[in-house]
Design a protein around this motif. Structure first.
Motif, mmCIF file in Angstrom:
data_model
loop_
_atom_site.group_PDB
_atom_site.id
_atom_site.type_symbol
_atom_site.label_atom_id
_atom_site.label_comp_id
_atom_site.label_asym_id
_atom_site.label_seq_id
_atom_site.Cartn_x
_atom_site.Cartn_y
_atom_site.Cartn_z
ATOM 1 N N ARG A 166 26.991 37.558 -41.280
ATOM 2 C CA ARG A 166 26.069 37.326 -42.389
ATOM 3 C C ARG A 166 26.687 36.362 -43.400
ATOM 4 N NH1 ARG A 166 22.168 41.494 -44.576
ATOM 5 N NH2 ARG A 166 21.242 40.573 -46.441
ATOM 6 N N TYR A 216 21.590 46.036 -39.969
ATOM 7 C CA TYR A 216 21.428 46.503 -41.350
ATOM 8 C C TYR A 216 20.291 47.508 -41.490
ATOM 9 C CZ TYR A 216 24.750 43.011 -42.807
ATOM 10 O OH TYR A 216 25.902 42.282 -42.966
ATOM 11 N N GLY A 226 16.856 39.053 -44.528
ATOM 12 C CA GLY A 226 18.289 38.928 -44.679
ATOM 13 C C GLY A 226 18.718 37.739 -45.511
ATOM 14 N N ILE A 232 20.119 34.846 -40.559
ATOM 15 C CA ILE A 232 20.930 35.699 -39.690
ATOM 16 C C ILE A 232 20.185 35.959 -38.390
ATOM 17 C CG2 ILE A 232 22.185 36.780 -41.579
ATOM 18 C CD1 ILE A 232 20.317 39.140 -41.444
ATOM 19 N N ASP A 273 28.677 41.924 -41.043
ATOM 20 C CA ASP A 273 28.978 41.397 -42.371
ATOM 21 C C ASP A 273 29.587 39.998 -42.300
ATOM 22 O OD1 ASP A 273 27.998 43.546 -43.733
ATOM 23 O OD2 ASP A 273 29.941 44.412 -44.256
#
Length: 654
Positions: free
Chosen positions: A627, A645, A121, A637, A624
């Motif tokens: 993140r 995800y 991530g 993350i 989102d």
């Protein structure tokens, strides 16, 4: 040990580095003064029959010049490395590997790095190749995970299988995620400074060798200067001695950790284990092992996977643990070396799915999202990137897969992610046409492919495009970021998706994105109002306006997160409504939170996650925003976000 604990340990190691640096400076100053005193006796003592009195300020001047050389060298080298990973890779003789490279071995390397980045991530790092190094070795460098680079030798590509290469890359990702890189760059500057005396001594020897000055008192100045340079050159090796000591003090245990992380990342001990065994085989055979021939190898030795020079000083002074010990920790038993011939087929033809990459050590959970499929010609495998779970998957189209690897097209990918509908879209396309008609046309074309992807694939798409975007010169980056701002402002409002994308792009591509961010706040309590803003923001995102009691539910979510940080004493009155969550206020809160000490950040991330976690599956909108905040404060993350995800049951657009 978590990511943040590793960063805290890195700060403690930095304090150890400062202490050893101070001892090295004291030893060098004493040695220089002693050497200069003896040379003074050599020059003037025999002529006068007795020791001439030292000039006033003799020892003070010696000390000042020595400190200026050491301090100046450290500052100059630190300034030269201000661009972080790129500067280090170039210093090692690396060349950047184009994200659009068609070379089979380079393509394999890029695919492996992309898999690791998607699973963790974080932004996909730039990749460098040490073209003229036949040994097996690699390193990661940078001030933070947003601007990291991974560099490997040509021998690594020529001699390792895909699994072994994946193990090596996993080892380097451990250094990225565990906070090692910043310490390592500091170490480069410090070591350069304490070794400046040797360089100054060499210059004095050159002056003494060719200078024609004479006098009638004592030995000739030519000889004195040459001897002074020789003495300083020898004294300068005190710096090399302390350099070895410092590097061994801060790097050896971190290599054990990175080896263990590589096994956990790939779930395959044969990956990093096989690479280390092949280093052993090369060492026993051709004697090249992990040796690096570049002139800066010694200065950068603590960054590399394996020792760059034969260990003349073992034990405390070796920069890396013995291979036999590293292998025993990986396998649980002694292992013999492996032959490491250059592979006849650089890319193994395999259609099997790659193992999951859990990133357990870094506190990350998520699966690898790439599988390799061999092209009909039997040559270059094309990665098939999948997002979602059994209820829905989408693969990148060939157009998108090519676009994210090209600097010009990668910009169009970013613009396409921002395209709205109706009048907003027309206004945005007009802005793009003013830029270039080709950019507008490409953006429109790529938007058709992007709309077919699940929402959970959109930010990973930006991760893949990051290396190509970083190839742009800074003026081009600035121009792109300014156009992004204009596209967002086309409808005079900013949506969640736009805020997230803007935050991530600014953190990765802005002029100072790769520079060191100093710690200014040691406790969360120093940022209570900023943290209240961030908790309120996540609460607004986690609870939609359509909720039966949106105001009450958002306040409850805010208080749920506040309870995770009792030292802040946050209560209902600290909750910010929509009017208090303007973009400038949120941006300021992120900037302040990024200056928190490493051990203060995990509690903040935990509190933010508590706000979004209502006991149900984490929504992609919540993932989102979390993140984006993690990118803003340079933190990995959390597991629940990574899992969203890779496994969220999204319905696909028709």
């Amino acid at each position: 040990m978590t990511f943040f604990e590793q960063q805290h340990q890195a700060r403690q190691e930095t304090r150890k580095l400062v202490l050893l640096f101070a001892l090295a400076v004291i030893a060098i100053v004493v040695a220089v003064n002693l050497a200069m005193a003896l040379l003074w006796i050599f020059k003037f003592g025999s002529h006068h029959g007795a020791l001439r009195q030292y000039p006033k300020g003799f020892f003070e001047v010696n000390t000042l010049v020595t400190l200026l050389l050491i301090g100046g060298g450290t500052l100059i080298q630190t300034f030269n490395l201000r661009d972080g990973g790129d500067a280090v890779a170039l210093m090692a003789g690396g060349r950047i590997v184009s994200p659009a490279s068609g070379d089979l071995q380079e393509r394999r390397l890029l695919n492996v790095v992309e898999e690791m980045a998607l699973a963790s991530g974080i932004a996909c790092p730039k990749v460098y190749l040490l073209e003229h190094e036949d040994a097996i070795n690699a390193f990661a460098a940078g001030y933070n995970q947003n601007e990291a680079v991974v560099a490997v030798t040509r021998g690594t590509l020529n001699r390792l299988t895909r699994d072994e290469l994946q193990g090596v890359v996993g080892h380097e990702f451990s250094h990225i995620l565990n906070g090692d890189m910043r310490l390592n760059i500091h170490l480069i500057g410090v070591l350069f400074g304490i070794q400046m005396i040797a360089g100054f001594g060499q210059q004095l020897m050159n002056v003494g060798r060719y200078w024609g000055g004479r006098d009638d008192k004592g030995p000739p100045w030519q000889l004195v200067l040459f001897l002074a340079g020789l003495v300083l050159f020898v004294v300068g090796y005190i710096g090399i001695f302390f350099g070895r000591l410092i590097k061994s003090a801060v790097s050896r245990q971190r290599e054990f950790l990175a080896d263990a992380s590589a096994v956990q990342f790939t779930r395959n001990p044969e990956g990093i284990g096989g690479a280390l065994r092949k280093i052993g085989g090369l060492t026993d055979g051709k004697k090249i092992g992990s040796q690096i021939n570049h002139p800066n190898a010694e200065q950068l030795s603590h960054l590399f996977l394996g020792s760059v020079r034969p260990n003349l000083l073992d034990g405390w002074f070796a920069t890396h643990p013995p291979l036999a010990e590293r292998l025993k920790r990986i396998y649980g038993r002694s292992m013999s070396p492996l032959e490491a011939p250059e592979l006849a087929v650089p890319y193994a033809a395999s259609v099997e799915r790659l193992p999951d990459l859990p990133f357990a050590v870094a506190g990350l959970a998520g699966a690898a999202v790439a599988s390799a499929a061999v092209s009909p010609a039997g040559g270059l495998p094309t990665p098939s990137l999948e997002f979602g779970n059994s209820s829905g998957k989408a693969a990148l189209t060939s157009q998108l897969n090519g676009a994210v690897h090209d600097p010009f097209a990668a910009r169009a990918v970013v613009y396409a992610l921002l395209l709205g509908e109706g009048a907003e879209r027309e206004a945005q396309l007009a802005l793009l046409k003013n830029e270039t008609p080709q950019q507008a046309a490409l953006t429109t074309f790529l938007a058709e492919s992007i709309v077919q992807l699940p929402l959970s694939a959109r930010l990973p798409l930006v991760d893949l495009a990051t290396p190509a975007l970083r190839q742009l010169a800074q003026p081009e980056r600035d121009k792109m970021l300014a156009l992004v701002d204009q596209l967002i402002a086309a409808d005079s409002r900013i949506t969640l998706a736009e805020f997230v994308l803007q935050t991530i792009l600014a953190r990765r591509l802005a002029p100072r994105s790769g520079r060191l961010v100093p710690v200014k706040f040691n406790k969360l309590s120093e940022l209570d109002s900023d943290i209240a803003v961030l908790l309120s923001l996540v609460a607004h995102v986690a609870v939609p306006a359509s909720h039966a009691d949106a105001v009450g539910a958002r306040l409850a979510a805010f208080l749920r997160g506040a309870r995770v940080c009792p030292e802040l004493n946050l209560a209902a009155q600290h909750y910010c409504d929509g009017a208090g969550l303007g973009f400038p206020r949120v941006r300021l809160a992120l900037d302040h939170a990024n200056q928190l000490a490493p051990l203060a950040k995990p509690q903040l991330v935990k509190a933010l996650l508590a706000v979004a976690d209502d006991g149900a599956a984490l929504q992609i909108t919540s993932a989102d925003i979390l993140r984006a905040i993690c990118a803003g404060i340079e933190a990995p993350i959390p597991p629940a976000v990574a899992a969203t995800y890779h496994a969220y049951p999204w319905q696909f657009d028709s």
